[in-house]
Enzyme design. Structure first.
Site, PDB file in Angstrom:
ATOM      1  N   LYS A  13      10.409   1.665  -4.187  1.00 45.80           N
ATOM      2  CA  LYS A  13      10.044   0.255  -4.276  1.00 45.80           C
ATOM      3  C   LYS A  13      10.077  -0.257  -5.708  1.00 45.80           C
ATOM      4  O   LYS A  13      10.473  -1.397  -5.945  1.00 45.80           O
ATOM      5  CB  LYS A  13       8.727  -0.014  -3.557  1.00 45.80           C
ATOM      6  CG  LYS A  13       7.468   0.198  -4.325  1.00 45.80           C
ATOM      7  CD  LYS A  13       6.270  -0.063  -3.448  1.00 45.80           C
ATOM      8  CE  LYS A  13       5.282   1.072  -3.499  1.00 45.80           C
ATOM      9  NZ  LYS A  13       4.747   1.358  -4.827  1.00 45.80           N
ATOM     10  N   ARG A  88      -2.754  -3.542  -2.394  1.00 49.15           N
ATOM     11  CA  ARG A  88      -2.728  -2.230  -1.777  1.00 49.15           C
ATOM     12  C   ARG A  88      -3.802  -2.080  -0.711  1.00 49.15           C
ATOM     13  O   ARG A  88      -3.895  -1.034  -0.075  1.00 49.15           O
ATOM     14  CB  ARG A  88      -2.997  -1.181  -2.853  1.00 49.15           C
ATOM     15  CG  ARG A  88      -1.803  -0.347  -3.225  1.00 49.15           C
ATOM     16  CD  ARG A  88      -2.252   0.561  -4.352  1.00 49.15           C
ATOM     17  NE  ARG A  88      -1.466   1.745  -4.452  1.00 49.15           N
ATOM     18  CZ  ARG A  88      -0.386   1.850  -5.233  1.00 49.15           C
ATOM     19  NH1 ARG A  88       0.056   0.831  -5.907  1.00 49.15           N
ATOM     20  NH2 ARG A  88       0.240   2.999  -5.314  1.00 49.15           N
ATOM     21  N   ARG A 127      10.938  12.927  -9.119  1.00 49.54           N
ATOM     22  CA  ARG A 127      10.898  11.692  -9.904  1.00 49.54           C
ATOM     23  C   ARG A 127      10.644  11.992 -11.383  1.00 49.54           C
ATOM     24  O   ARG A 127       9.837  12.845 -11.732  1.00 49.54           O
ATOM     25  CB  ARG A 127       9.772  10.804  -9.348  1.00 49.54           C
ATOM     26  CG  ARG A 127       9.440   9.599 -10.207  1.00 49.54           C
ATOM     27  CD  ARG A 127       8.804   8.500  -9.416  1.00 49.54           C
ATOM     28  NE  ARG A 127       7.463   8.796  -8.920  1.00 49.54           N
ATOM     29  CZ  ARG A 127       6.787   7.988  -8.109  1.00 49.54           C
ATOM     30  NH1 ARG A 127       7.338   6.857  -7.694  1.00 49.54           N
ATOM     31  NH2 ARG A 127       5.577   8.314  -7.694  1.00 49.54           N
ATOM     32  N   ARG A 162       5.412  12.137 -14.101  1.00 49.20           N
ATOM     33  CA  ARG A 162       4.106  11.507 -14.160  1.00 49.20           C
ATOM     34  C   ARG A 162       3.038  12.543 -13.825  1.00 49.20           C
ATOM     35  O   ARG A 162       3.236  13.356 -12.946  1.00 49.20           O
ATOM     36  CB  ARG A 162       4.041  10.377 -13.127  1.00 49.20           C
ATOM     37  CG  ARG A 162       4.438   9.040 -13.679  1.00 49.20           C
ATOM     38  CD  ARG A 162       4.645   8.041 -12.583  1.00 49.20           C
ATOM     39  NE  ARG A 162       3.576   8.007 -11.586  1.00 49.20           N
ATOM     40  CZ  ARG A 162       3.566   7.161 -10.557  1.00 49.20           C
ATOM     41  NH1 ARG A 162       4.554   6.311 -10.393  1.00 49.20           N
ATOM     42  NH2 ARG A 162       2.584   7.185  -9.693  1.00 49.20           N
ATOM     43  N   ARG A 174      -2.781  10.365  -2.318  1.00 44.35           N
ATOM     44  CA  ARG A 174      -2.137   9.050  -2.408  1.00 44.35           C
ATOM     45  C   ARG A 174      -1.465   8.674  -1.097  1.00 44.35           C
ATOM     46  O   ARG A 174      -1.527   7.533  -0.665  1.00 44.35           O
ATOM     47  CB  ARG A 174      -1.117   9.041  -3.551  1.00 44.35           C
ATOM     48  CG  ARG A 174      -1.746   8.737  -4.895  1.00 44.35           C
ATOM     49  CD  ARG A 174      -1.030   9.438  -6.016  1.00 44.35           C
ATOM     50  NE  ARG A 174       0.296   8.919  -6.232  1.00 44.35           N
ATOM     51  CZ  ARG A 174       1.295   9.634  -6.751  1.00 44.35           C
ATOM     52  NH1 ARG A 174       1.108  10.903  -7.076  1.00 44.35           N
ATOM     53  NH2 ARG A 174       2.462   9.092  -6.950  1.00 44.35           N
TER      54      ARG A 174
HETATM   55  P1  ADP Z   1       2.587   5.274  -6.571  1.00 48.01           P
HETATM   56  O1  ADP Z   1       3.162   4.183  -5.710  1.00 48.01           O
HETATM   57  O2  ADP Z   1       3.477   6.445  -6.713  1.00 48.01           O
HETATM   58  O3  ADP Z   1       1.183   5.646  -6.200  1.00 48.01           O
HETATM   59  P2  ADP Z   1       1.980   3.384  -8.717  1.00 48.01           P
HETATM   60  O4  ADP Z   1       2.636   3.368 -10.035  1.00 48.01           O
HETATM   61  O5  ADP Z   1       2.180   2.207  -7.833  1.00 48.01           O
HETATM   62  O6  ADP Z   1       2.496   4.715  -8.040  1.00 48.01           O
HETATM   63  O7  ADP Z   1       0.417   3.593  -8.898  1.00 48.01           O
HETATM   64  C1  ADP Z   1      -0.106   4.682  -9.583  1.00 48.01           C
HETATM   65  C2  ADP Z   1      -1.612   4.734  -9.386  1.00 48.01           C
HETATM   66  O8  ADP Z   1      -2.210   3.569  -9.960  1.00 48.01           O
HETATM   67  C3  ADP Z   1      -2.071   4.744  -7.941  1.00 48.01           C
HETATM   68  O9  ADP Z   1      -2.095   6.045  -7.378  1.00 48.01           O
HETATM   69  C4  ADP Z   1      -3.475   4.150  -8.063  1.00 48.01           C
HETATM   70  O10 ADP Z   1      -4.383   5.119  -8.522  1.00 48.01           O
HETATM   71  C5  ADP Z   1      -3.306   3.124  -9.162  1.00 48.01           C
HETATM   72  N1  ADP Z   1      -3.005   1.780  -8.631  1.00 48.01           N
HETATM   73  C6  ADP Z   1      -1.821   1.119  -8.708  1.00 48.01           C
HETATM   74  N2  ADP Z   1      -1.883  -0.080  -8.102  1.00 48.01           N
HETATM   75  C7  ADP Z   1      -3.155  -0.192  -7.615  1.00 48.01           C
HETATM   76  C8  ADP Z   1      -3.855  -1.185  -6.864  1.00 48.01           C
HETATM   77  N3  ADP Z   1      -3.265  -2.316  -6.473  1.00 48.01           N
HETATM   78  N4  ADP Z   1      -5.148  -0.928  -6.541  1.00 48.01           N
HETATM   79  C9  ADP Z   1      -5.763   0.194  -6.920  1.00 48.01           C
HETATM   80  N5  ADP Z   1      -5.160   1.176  -7.608  1.00 48.01           N
HETATM   81  C10 ADP Z   1      -3.876   1.001  -7.959  1.00 48.01           C
END
Ligand code: ADP
Ligand code: ZN
Length: 222
Positions: A13, A88, A127, A162, A174
């Site tokens: 995404k 989310r 990744r 990461r 996750r």
């Molecule tokens: P992924 O989709 O692989 O989990 P992201 O880069 O979208 O990676 O997010 C990394 C982390 O950042 C998530 O696992 C979460 O802990 C935090 N995070 C990201 N976006 C949100 C959100 N909208 N609400 C709460 N935590 C978030």
């Protein structure tokens, strides 16, 4: 126009959001990227958020929502924005609706990317991300490797995995949270009539280009 990218970890995404952002010139706002930037700069927000992210948990709304609110006040999102990683949860989605409606805006289009589960884990493990926070390009050692191993094509900085992608427990957590808390958003936006029919992101269109083209066609129709 407000576009939301939904999809579990590793569905591509972020990659698709980046491609759409390039074409439309609307910024890609990724909450994960904002958190990672703050973590690497050791800001107060970063130190706090890292406590949750490193374990694979969501960062609490008390931190996340004001951060997004501030970001959406900036001038560059005036014409459009691609939200990647936010909302989310249903609560976040409701808050977003509230924020937007104050400005006479709404969510216009929601894209839900799906990938078969057995592929997801593999994609997360393979990744790699650019260590340059200004660049943040992502690669996949199998699907779209950089031209030179371990080096970013775009800026020449080293690539790394990461932190949360190296810990199997965090990955599992996750994916569970995604299933429980984020996937209900598909129904939420379907009911609002803004959900794009599901796009399957499989290996065949791994570059995300085909998917991005479909989304762009949708945006142009709106
Ligand atoms: P992924 O989709 O692989 O989990 P992201 O880069 O979208 O990676 O997010 C990394 C982390 O950042 C998530 O696992 C979460 O802990 C935090 N995070 C990201 N976006 C949100 C959100 N909208 N609400 C709460 N935590 C978030
Ligand atoms: Zn780079």
């Amino acid at each position: 126009m407000v576009v939301i990218m939904l999809g579990a970890q590793g569905t591509g995404k972020g990659t698709v959001a980046g491609l759409i952002s390039q074409e439309t010139k609307w910024p890609q706002v990724s909450t994960g990227d904002i958190f990672r930037k703050n973590i690497s700069e050791k800001t107060e927000l970063g130190i706090e958020a890292d406590k949750y992210i490193s374990k694979g948990n969501l960062v609490p709304d008390t931190i996340t929502i004001p951060m997004v609110k501030d970001r959406l006040k900036e001038q560059d999102v005036k014409d459009g924005v691609i939200l990647d990683g936010f909302p989310r949860t249903i609560t976040q989605a409701e808050k977003l609706d509230e924020m937007l409606s104050k400005e006479g805006k709404k969510v216009d289009l929601v894209i839900n990317l799906t990938t078969p589960m057995e592929e997801i884990i593999d994609r997360i493990i393979t990744r790699r991300v650019c260590t340059n926070q200004e660049c943040k390009a992502t690669y996949n050692t199998k699907l779209h490797p950089p031209k030179i191993e371990g080096i970013c094509d775009k800026c020449g900085s080293p690539l790394k995995q990461r932190e949360d992608d190296t810990d199997p427990e965090a990955i599992k957590r996750r994916l569970e949270i995604y299933e429980k808390q984020t996937s209900p958003l598909v129904e939420y936006y379907k009911n609002k009539g803004v959900l794009r029919t599901e796009l399957v992101s499989v290996t065949a269109n791994h570059l995300g280009k085909d998917v991005a083209d479909e989304v762009l066609a949708d945006i142009n129709k709106k």
